[in-house]
Design a protein around this motif. Structure first.
Motif, PDB file in Angstrom:
ATOM      1  N   SER A 175     -57.425   7.912  17.967  1.00 56.06           N
ATOM      2  CA  SER A 175     -58.184   8.365  16.618  1.00 56.06           C
ATOM      3  C   SER A 175     -59.318   9.039  16.945  1.00 56.06           C
ATOM      4  CB  SER A 175     -58.462   6.897  15.866  1.00 56.06           C
ATOM      5  OG  SER A 175     -59.576   6.848  15.137  1.00 56.06           O
ATOM      6  N   TRP A 176     -59.982   9.740  15.947  1.00 62.03           N
ATOM      7  CA  TRP A 176     -60.863  10.721  16.203  1.00 62.03           C
ATOM      8  C   TRP A 176     -62.323   9.639  16.014  1.00 62.03           C
ATOM      9  CZ3 TRP A 176     -59.975  15.796  13.151  1.00 62.03           C
ATOM     10  CH2 TRP A 176     -59.051  16.537  14.154  1.00 62.03           C
ATOM     11  N   PHE A 191     -48.431  19.860  18.905  1.00 62.24           N
ATOM     12  CA  PHE A 191     -47.922  18.900  18.013  1.00 62.24           C
ATOM     13  C   PHE A 191     -46.359  18.359  18.151  1.00 62.24           C
ATOM     14  CE2 PHE A 191     -47.264  18.429  13.045  1.00 62.24           C
ATOM     15  CZ  PHE A 191     -47.574  16.947  13.109  1.00 62.24           C
ATOM     16  N   GLN A 229     -46.051  15.831  20.637  1.00 65.00           N
ATOM     17  CA  GLN A 229     -46.700  14.806  20.350  1.00 65.00           C
ATOM     18  C   GLN A 229     -45.508  13.883  19.550  1.00 65.00           C
ATOM     19  OE1 GLN A 229     -50.127  15.706  18.025  1.00 65.00           O
ATOM     20  NE2 GLN A 229     -51.448  15.450  19.830  1.00 65.00           N
ATOM     21  N   PHE A 240     -49.795  10.280  19.775  1.00 67.62           N
ATOM     22  CA  PHE A 240     -50.407  11.292  19.101  1.00 67.62           C
ATOM     23  C   PHE A 240     -51.802  11.224  19.453  1.00 67.62           C
ATOM     24  CE2 PHE A 240     -46.966  11.282  16.224  1.00 67.62           C
ATOM     25  CZ  PHE A 240     -47.025  12.381  15.338  1.00 67.62           C
ATOM     26  N   PRO A 283     -55.705  12.747  13.555  1.00 62.64           N
ATOM     27  CA  PRO A 283     -54.507  12.326  14.091  1.00 62.64           C
ATOM     28  C   PRO A 283     -53.743  11.269  13.312  1.00 62.64           C
ATOM     29  CG  PRO A 283     -56.171  12.530  15.477  1.00 62.64           C
ATOM     30  CD  PRO A 283     -56.822  12.610  14.122  1.00 62.64           C
ATOM     31  N   LYS A 304     -51.768  12.591  10.383  1.00 64.03           N
ATOM     32  CA  LYS A 304     -50.556  13.399  10.914  1.00 64.03           C
ATOM     33  C   LYS A 304     -49.476  12.186  11.219  1.00 64.03           C
ATOM     34  CE  LYS A 304     -51.824  17.326  13.216  1.00 64.03           C
ATOM     35  NZ  LYS A 304     -52.740  17.821  14.089  1.00 64.03           N
TER      36      LYS A 304
END
Lengths: 312, 348
Positions: free
Chosen positions: A80-81, A68, A71, A77, A278, A281
Motif C-alpha cells: 500500500s502506498w 500489472f 502482479q 500487488f 495498489p 486496483k
C-alpha cells in the motif's frame, strides 16, 4: 457439464482482459502521475523522479501493463502506498471481519425477507399487500446513510444498547458485541428491496399449473405455500443471494466505515480517500474475478437444484 | 370503454395512438397521478432554483448557530451551558487557592460577545432551524433538491442516451459491433457498481456537479443497454422494419425513426428508474466527499454535516434532507411503477 465449465472459464479470458485494461487505463491515463500524489507537498524533481522509478511509471506503457498483468497473475500487488502494508496482507486480515458481519446479515435478512414476502404473496392484491409494497418503496427511498446515522444515534448513543463502534480480538466478542448493530442496520436496509424482489418470485410460482394441481388435489393452502411454492421460489432467491455476494463484500463499506469494522469495504473507502492505487486496483480486479466465478457457480447451482434448466 | 372500442371502427376517425392509450391507462392510476404531481412540483422547484427565482440567499447566515425550528421555540438554556463553561475553569483554579487574574476581563469579554450576537439581527429561530453557520435549513434543503435532482436527471439522461445508442447498434447491426458492446458490458458489470463508481471517483479526483454526472452516466448505462439490445433484436425481424427496408429507408432511419418509437417506453421506464438510482448514488458519493464541491449544497452534503450535529441533538438538518429526498424518491419510484403498468403492452 465439464465442457460447459471449460467453455465458461474460457470466456473469462476476454472479460478479465477488459477489466485489466479498464483498470490500467483508469489509473495510468485518467489518474495522472501517481508520483505527484505520493510526493505531496515536499516535492522536488529528484524525489519525484525517484518515486517514478520505484513505481515503474517511468517505463513505457506496454511494460507497465506487463508488470500489472504479472502482479495479477502472481497475486502480488506490492505494498500500500500509504501504510506500506502488503496488499495481500490487507486482504487476508480484512476478509474475516467482513464475513463476520456479512454472513449473519445475509442469513437473517434473507429469512426475514422470505417470510414477509411469502405473507404478502399470500395476501396478494389485498390492501395489506398494497400498503406493504408502498411502505417498502418509501423505506427504499430513504438513503442508507440515514438508516446508519439514526440507528447508531438512537440505539448506540442514546440508549446505549450497543457500542457505537469498535472491534475486539476474539471472534465471539466481535460477533456478539460489535457486529450486532451493524447487522441490524444491514438487515433493515436490505429488507425493503428484498421483500419486493422475493414477492415477485413467489407470485411467479403461485400462478403455475403445479400449484393449481396441488390445490385441486385438496392440499391445504399452508402446505401448498410452504412446501410446493417455497421450494420452487427458493431457486431464484438462492441464486440472487449468491450473485449479491461479491458486490456486498465491497459494497458494505458504509456500514463497515461507520461501525469501525476493519473489513474489505472500509479498506476500499480508505484507499479511495488516500488515493492508494495498489489497493483499489487489487480490490477491483479480484472482486471482478470473484463476480465471474460466482456467476458461474450460480448457474451450476441453478442446474443442480432445477434439472429442467439447460446449460448451453 | 365501449365508446373507445367503437371509435376506431368509424370511418375517418383516427384510432388512439399507443401514447394516448398509455396516458388513459395512467390517468386511471390515482397513486401514479399523485406521484406525477409531486415529481412535477420538485421539477418546478429545481427550475426555479436554477433560474434564481427562489432561495438565492440560501448561503446567507441569517440565524444564530443551530437555531431551532420555530415550533420548538427559541433555545432557552442556550446561555446556561456557556455560563457553566465559563465558571467551570474558575472553580478549578480556585481549588489551587489562586484567584484567576483574568476572571474579570474574561467575564467582560464574554458579556461583550453575547451582547454582540444579541445586538445583531440574527434570528433566534427559523421555520425549520438553522445549521452550524446559521443558514436556513429549509432553504438548504430546497437548494439541495436542485443539485441532487439535476444530477439525477442529467446523469440518467446521459446513461439512457448511451444505453439506447449502444443497444440499438449492438442489437440491430449485430456482428462485431454486438461483440464489442457485449464485451464492454461484461467488463463493466463484472465490477460491482459502487466499487466502479468509487474507483473512477478516486482517479478523477475532481469534485463538481459535472464530474458526478459524468461518473454516474458513463458507468450506469449497462442495464439500459441490455434491455434495448434485446428489444432491437426482437424488432429488427418484424414486418414493419422489413417494409421500411423495402422502401429504401437507411439503416439509421430504420433504427431511430422506425424502431426507436416502438421501444421508447422501455427507455422511459428505465430513465426514471435510473434517476432514482443516481440520486441515491450522488448522495452517497457527496457524503463520502467525492461528489459535488463544498460550495454546492446537496442532500449528501447536508447528511454529511448532520452526522456531527446529531450527537449534539440537532436533528432538523438530517430530517429536512431525509424528508426532501424520501418524498421525491418515493414519488419517482411509484411513478416508475405506474409508468411501467401503463406502458407495458402485455397488460392491455
Amino acid at each position: 457439464m465439464l465442457g460447459y465449465v471449460v467453455r465458461r472459464l474460457w470466456q473469462f479470458v476476454p472479460t478479465l482482459l477488459g477489466v485489466v485494461l479498464l483498470v490500467f487505463f483508469l489509473f495510468n491515463f485518467v489518474g495522472g502521475d501517481p508520483a505527484y500524489l505520493l510526493a505531496g507537498k515536499i516535492s522536488n524533481p529528484a524525489q519525484i523522479e525517484n518515486i517514478r522509478r520505484q513505481l515503474g511509471v517511468d517505463q513505457p506503457y506496454a511494460i507497465q501493463l506487463w508488470i500489472f498483468v504479472k502482479q495479477i497473475a502472481s497475486g502480488d500487488f506490492g505494498a500500500s502506498w500509504s501504510t506500506n502494508e502488503r496488499v495481500s496482507e490487507i486482504f487476508a486480515t480484512r476478509l474475516g471481519p467482513s464475513l463476520t458481519v456479512l454472513v449473519p446479515l445475509l442469513a437473517i435478512g434473507t429469512l426475514l425477507a422470505m417470510a414477509a414476502a411469502m405473507l404478502v404473496a399470500y395476501l396478494r392484491g389485498s390492501l395489506t399487500d398494497r400498503a406493504i409494497m408502498v411502505g417498502c418503496t418509501v423505506a427504499q427511498s430513504i438513503s442508507i446513510l440515514v438508516y446508519i446515522l439514526v440507528f447508531q444515534y438512537v440505539l448506540a448513543y442514546q440508549l446505549g444498547w450497543f457500542p457505537v463502534q469498535g472491534w475486539g480480538i476474539t471472534f465471539a466478542e466481535n460477533l456478539l458485541r460489535y457486529s450486532v448493530l451493524a447487522i441490524i442496520v444491514g438487515v433493515a436496509v436490505s429488507l425493503a428491496p428484498d421483500i419486493r424482489l422475493y414477492r415477485s418470485f413467489f407470485l411467479d410460482e403461485i400462478n403455475q399449473d403445479y400449484v393449481r394441481t396441488a390445490r385441486a388435489k385438496g392440499l391445504s393452502e399452508r402446505r401448498v405455500l410452504w412446501v410446493h411454492v417455497l421450494r420452487n421460489a427458493a431457486i431464484p432467491i438462492v441464486t440472487n443471494i449468491l450473485l449479491q455476494l461479491p458486490g456486498l463484500l465491497a459494497g458494505a463499506f458504509l456500514i463497515e466505515r461507520f461501525f469501525g469494522i476493519p473489513g474489505i469495504g472500509r479498506e476500499v473507502i480508505l484507499a479511495v480517500e488516500r488515493s492508494d492505487f495498489p489497493v483499489i486496483k487489487a480490490v477491483t480486479v479480484y472482486v471482478a474475478v470473484a463476480t465471474m466465478i460466482v456467476n458461474l457457480a450460480a448457474d451450476l447451482l441453478y442446474k443442480a437444484i432445477d434439472p429442467r434448466v439447460q446449460l448451453k | 370503454m365501449s365508446e373507445s372500442a367503437i371509435l376506431p371502427a368509424l370511418p375517418g376517425a383516427a384510432s388512439p395512438g399507443v401514447w394516448t392509450l398509455a396516458w388513459r391507462r395512467f390517468c386511471r392510476d390515482r397513486l401514479g397521478l399523485a406521484c406525477l404531481v409531486v415529481v412535477v412540483i420538485y421539477g418546478a422547484v429545481m427550475a426555479a432554483c436554477a433560474a434564481g427565482w427562489i432561495v438565492r440567499d440560501w448561503s446567507e447566515e441569517v440565524a444564530v448557530t443551530f437555531a431551532p425550528p420555530s415550533f420548538l421555540g427559541p433555545e432557552a438554556p442556550r446561555g446556561a451551558p456557556a455560563a457553566a463553561a465559563a465558571t467551570a475553569p474558575q472553580g478549578a483554579l480556585e481549588d489551587y487557592g489562586i484567584p484567576d487574574p483574568l476572571a474579570d476581563d474574561l467575564a467582560e469579554i464574554a458579556q461583550e460577545l453575547s451582547g454582540v450576537s444579541a445586538s445583531e439581527t440574527r434570528a433566534v429561530t427559523l421555520a425549520f432551524g438553522a445549521d452550524k453557520w446559521g443558514r436556513d435549513v429549509l432553504k438548504k434543503a430546497v437548494k439541495g433538491t436542485e443539485t441532487s435532482l439535476f444530477v439525477g436527471l442529467v446523469a440518467a439522461a446521459l446513461a439512457a442516451f448511451l444505453g439506447t445508442l449502444f443497444g440499438a447498434l449492438a442489437g440491430y447491426q449485430g456482428g462485431w459491433l454486438d461483440d464489442l458492446f457485449n464485451w464492454l458490458y461484461s467488463v463493466l458489470t463484472s465490477i460491482p457498481y459502487l466499487l466502479l463508481v468509487l474507483a473512477v471517483a478516486a482517479v478523477v479526483n475532481q469534485k463538481g456537479v459535472l464530474t458526478v454526472i459524468l461518473i454516474l452516466g458513463l458507468t450506469g448505462w449497462t442495464g439500459i443497454f441490455r434491455l434495448i439490445r434485446a428489444e432491437y433484436m426482437k424488432h429488427k425481424v418484424r414486418e414493419y422494419v422489413l417494409a421500411a427496408d423495402a422502401i429504401g429507408a437507411s439503416a439509421a432511419r430504420r433504427m431511430f425513426v422506425h424502431i426507436l418509437p416502438n421501444v421508447s417506453h422501455v427507455v422511459l421506464v428505465q430513465l426514471s428508474l435510473h434517476v432514482v438510482l443516481f440520486i441515491k448514488s450522488e448522495v452517497i458519493l457527496t457524503f463520502l466527499g467525492f461528489g459535488v464541491g463544498v460550495d454546492t449544497v446537496s442532500w449528501g452534503s447536508m447528511l454529511a454535516e448532520a452526522q456531527s450535529e446529531l450527537i449534539l441533538g440537532k436533528w432538523w438538518q438530517i430530517t429536512a434532507a431525509t424528508v426532501a429526498m424520501a418524498v421525491l424518491v418515493s414519488a419517482f419510484s411509484l411513478l416508475t411503477d405506474a409508468l411501467r403498468d401503463a406502458l407495458d403492452p402485455r397488460l392491455k
